[in-house]
Design a protein around this motif. Structure first.
Motif, mmCIF file in Angstrom:
data_model
loop_
_atom_site.group_PDB
_atom_site.id
_atom_site.type_symbol
_atom_site.label_atom_id
_atom_site.label_comp_id
_atom_site.label_asym_id
_atom_site.label_seq_id
_atom_site.Cartn_x
_atom_site.Cartn_y
_atom_site.Cartn_z
ATOM 1 N N LEU A 362 0.804 -1.285 -0.073
ATOM 2 C CA LEU A 362 -0.083 -0.034 0.063
ATOM 3 C C LEU A 362 1.155 1.380 -0.118
ATOM 4 O O LEU A 362 0.589 2.269 -0.304
ATOM 5 C CB LEU A 362 -1.023 -0.045 1.239
ATOM 6 N N TYR A 363 1.964 1.170 0.452
ATOM 7 C CA TYR A 363 3.188 2.374 0.604
ATOM 8 C C TYR A 363 4.189 2.504 -0.340
ATOM 9 O O TYR A 363 4.926 3.358 -0.425
ATOM 10 C CB TYR A 363 3.433 2.499 2.140
ATOM 11 N N VAL A 364 4.390 1.073 -0.997
ATOM 12 C CA VAL A 364 5.577 1.016 -1.672
ATOM 13 C C VAL A 364 5.322 0.780 -3.083
ATOM 14 O O VAL A 364 6.064 0.897 -4.062
ATOM 15 C CB VAL A 364 6.626 -0.029 -1.224
ATOM 16 N N ASP A 365 3.943 0.133 -3.562
ATOM 17 C CA ASP A 365 3.751 -0.181 -4.717
ATOM 18 C C ASP A 365 3.134 1.141 -5.436
ATOM 19 O O ASP A 365 2.090 1.527 -4.892
ATOM 20 C CB ASP A 365 2.878 -1.364 -4.596
ATOM 21 N N ARG A 366 3.581 1.624 -6.491
ATOM 22 C CA ARG A 366 3.262 2.807 -7.280
ATOM 23 C C ARG A 366 1.666 2.662 -7.939
ATOM 24 O O ARG A 366 0.902 3.507 -8.274
ATOM 25 C CB ARG A 366 4.042 3.471 -8.140
ATOM 26 N N ARG A 367 1.148 1.266 -7.855
ATOM 27 C CA ARG A 367 0.033 0.981 -8.352
ATOM 28 C C ARG A 367 -1.135 1.500 -7.188
ATOM 29 O O ARG A 367 -2.357 1.738 -7.901
ATOM 30 C CB ARG A 367 -0.344 -0.299 -8.744
ATOM 31 N N ALA A 422 8.336 -2.959 7.989
ATOM 32 C CA ALA A 422 8.034 -1.516 8.530
ATOM 33 C C ALA A 422 9.192 -0.658 8.098
ATOM 34 O O ALA A 422 9.075 0.502 8.140
ATOM 35 C CB ALA A 422 8.227 -1.727 10.038
ATOM 36 N N GLY A 423 10.632 -1.197 8.210
ATOM 37 C CA GLY A 423 11.639 -0.139 7.666
ATOM 38 C C GLY A 423 11.434 0.409 6.288
ATOM 39 O O GLY A 423 11.663 1.589 6.032
ATOM 40 N N LYS A 428 9.895 5.134 3.211
ATOM 41 C CA LYS A 428 9.080 5.689 2.179
ATOM 42 C C LYS A 428 8.313 6.805 2.875
ATOM 43 O O LYS A 428 8.183 8.290 2.129
ATOM 44 C CB LYS A 428 7.955 4.797 1.849
ATOM 45 N N LEU A 429 8.036 6.793 4.033
ATOM 46 C CA LEU A 429 7.513 8.085 4.837
ATOM 47 C C LEU A 429 8.435 9.263 5.168
ATOM 48 O O LEU A 429 8.048 10.299 5.969
ATOM 49 C CB LEU A 429 6.515 7.717 6.032
#
Length: 601
Positions: A362-367, A422-423, A428-429
């Protein structure tokens, strides 16, 4: 064809086909009888359940009027539309069974509607149609009301209606008739069919076939055992309850892991332990929509926690799944028959890592867009806090021991994997504090995994201080904790082979006693994990050979059970088992990625 208890030497298979539309599932036997169908949800009471009780389970069948007969059963290619052909003394006929599913008005039409098409193929066979649905797991007989062109079955929350062009008198009075033209049976729960019968049934059949074939075309499935992977993908797809996104472990309840074992469990729920493997399977075949729906089911659970994650949840996200035993005869007499599953009360600490690994895309996949809607920092911090607070607490482990608590290697592996995830999210954040916390817990999880290493044997045991081996530790190789090229990966795999693998290439989960004794049957997904491990360590020829062996343990339609008796090849456990089909899909993908060129099998 009988339903008698097989002898110990006989090969037992589930001679049934699966239909479904992501709103309900049904199992159809080779004699055309509906062995299992629950309405209005996967986890509702059955309306047809002869699988678990031949007297109380009701009946829905299209059988020859009399005499012996032969039958064949097959799917229309690349669909979940099932056909059963009956060859009786006075002729041949075909029953096409399906659950309508197709795109309509910018969404999927998936009604609680079961359509049967009856076609004469040769002669004028005499058939008898029986339709006797029941309620409350066979405890409630339904009233029947005859109308102009349908029979209504009353007594449940909503009406069941059978709309047909077969004379109603024949069905109501149990009379046989000559099948000399095509007939249709449309069974509905709730909203009835209020449209022309024949044209609607034909349109729905054509649209449904077209939907499934387009769905298959949109997958990225390679050439390696392609037909088997397609069937597994189709089976997995209909185990997703699309309304919420939940994916259940299996279609059924209380099919025994081995005859007389009393290991009869209700698997019509969503296990957190399956999350990583299911999402991997859908990702491997390039199917985004199912992944996204499942992500949001998990995220929804994550936002309404009551102190901890449970090992499993209901398809609506419900947390209480109180286990009950029913007064039913059981499959081939195997009791108890259970609904609900007390495993929801167990402590299974790998679930926190499972959630982190599941939500990572949800946070690293650009789709995916707008990940803020799932409150990423809150979810990740909560999961890390759970990992930290349970790091030194024993649990029931992956296999949900009911009276055994240990410091399981598999639990620490998912602590490790969850902290890795989590890392990634933290980077990403841009959250340095979150990344530092994840790295600290990663080191702690690593230390405890290493405490499971039996150095003289060159193997990781199932738990700290335990001498026992467990097939779940194959995941140390598959998830990248162990370098597949290392000597330790090789010795670990060799030790598991020696202790847990049968001469047929099947794998036991473990061989030490648990709450119910020593397991009698092998657990099919462990065998597929073994195949993946062989591919990972470079034993690709061995992986291909063992994979081919496993494809022999399907039923006549390519469907897999939970367990296999190594000596007889018998299928046992709940069926079809989504987890086993996930194992096949992921093993095939792992091998195909290792091959330099396509392997046409």
């Amino acid at each position: 064809m009988t339903d008698s208890q097989p002898t110990s030497a006989a090969k037992h298979t589930y001679d049934m086909g699966l239909i479904g539309n992501c709103a309900f599932l049904g199992l159809i036997k080779m004699d055309t009888s509906v062995a299992w169908l629950c309405w209005p949800r996967f986890d509702s009471s059955f309306v047809f359940g002869s699988l678990l009780d031949t007297k109380k389970g009701g009946e829905y069948s299209v059988k020859p009027a009399e005499g012996a007969f032969e039958s064949t059963q097959y799917y229309l290619e690349n669909t979940n539309v099932l056909r059963t052909e009956i060859d009786a003394g006075d002729g041949r006929y075909r029953v096409t069974d399906f659950a309508p599913r197709f795109a309509q008005y910018e969404r999927y039409y998936k009604p609680l509607m079961f359509i049967r098409k009856l076609e004469p193929l040769a002669g004028a066979p005499r058939v008898r149609v029986v339709c006797n649905p029941v309620g409350e797991y066979g405890q409630k007989q339904l009233d029947r009301r005859r109308s102009s062109n349908h029979i209504a079955y009353l007594g449940l929350e909503e009406e069941i209606r059978l709309t047909t062009n077969i004379p109603l008198t024949y069905i109501l009075e149990g009379e046989d008739f000559a099948l000399n033209e095509t007939k249709y049976l449309v069974l509905t729960y709730g909203a009835p069919l209020e449209a022309p019968l024949e044209n609607t049934a034909e349109h729905f059949l054509r649209y449904t076939v077209d939907y499934w074939r387009k769905w298959v075309k949109s997958t990225s499935i390679g050439d390696f055992f392609q037909a088997q992977v397609i069937r597994s993908a189709l089976a997995l797809k209909v185990h997703q309850y699309e309304d919420t996104g939940a994916i259940i472990a299996a279609s059924t309840t209380s099919l025994p892991e081995a005859p007389g074992s009393t290991r009869n469990w209700d698997y019509r729920y969503c296990w957190m332990r399956d999350t990583y493997y299911i999402l991997t399977a859908f990702n491997n075949i390039g199917h985004f929509e199912e992944m996204e729906r499942y992500f949001h089911y998990i995220a929804n659970i994550s936002t309404k926690l009551k102190g901890k994650y449970q090992p499993l949840y209901g398809i609506s996200g419900t947390s209480e799944l109180v286990e009950q035993e029913l007064d039913l005869e059981g499959y081939l007499g195997n009791q108890p028959v259970r609904i609900g599953n007390d495993a929801y009360t167990h402590i299974q600490n790998d679930v926190y890592g499972q959630v982190l690994v599941a939500l990572l895309p949800l946070y690293v996949d650009r789709r995916f867009v707008n990940p803020e809607r799932t409150a990423p920092e809150k979810l990740v911090y909560e999961a890390l806090s759970f990992i930290e607070s349970t790091m030194d607490l024993p649990d029931a482990g992956l296999w949900e021991f009911r009276h055994i608590a240990q410091f399981h290697c598999y639990t620490y592996l998912f602590h490790w994997a969850g902290c890795h995830a989590a890392g990634h999210v933290a980077r990403k954040l841009g959250n340095a504090e979150m990344e530092a916390r994840a790295n600290h817990l990663l080191a702690e999880a690593t230390r405890r995994i290493e405490a499971c290493l039996d150095e003289p044997r060159g193997v990781y045991t199932n738990a700290i201080g335990s001498p026992h081996l467990d097939a779940s530790t194959l995941q140390l190789i598959l998830m990248g904790y162990l370098d597949p090229a290392s000597e330790l990966a090789q010795t670990h795999l060799a030790a598991l082979e020696k202790e847990l693998m049968t001469p047929e290439g099947l794998f036991y989960r473990y061989r030490h006693p648990d709450d119910f004794g020593t397991p009698e049957t092998t657990f099919l997904i462990c065998s597929f994990w073994y195949v993946e491990a062989l591919a990972c360590v470079g034993r690709i020829d061995d992986a291909i050979r063992e994979f081919e062996k496993l494809t022999r343990y399907t039923n006549h339609l390519g469907l897999l059970s939970e367990d296999v008796d190594a000596k007889t090849g018998s299928q046992w456990g709940n069926f079809p088992q989504a987890y086993s089909h996930v194992g096949l899909m992921n093993a095939a993908y792992r091998i195909s990625k290792k091959l330099d060129k396509p392997n046409f099998v």
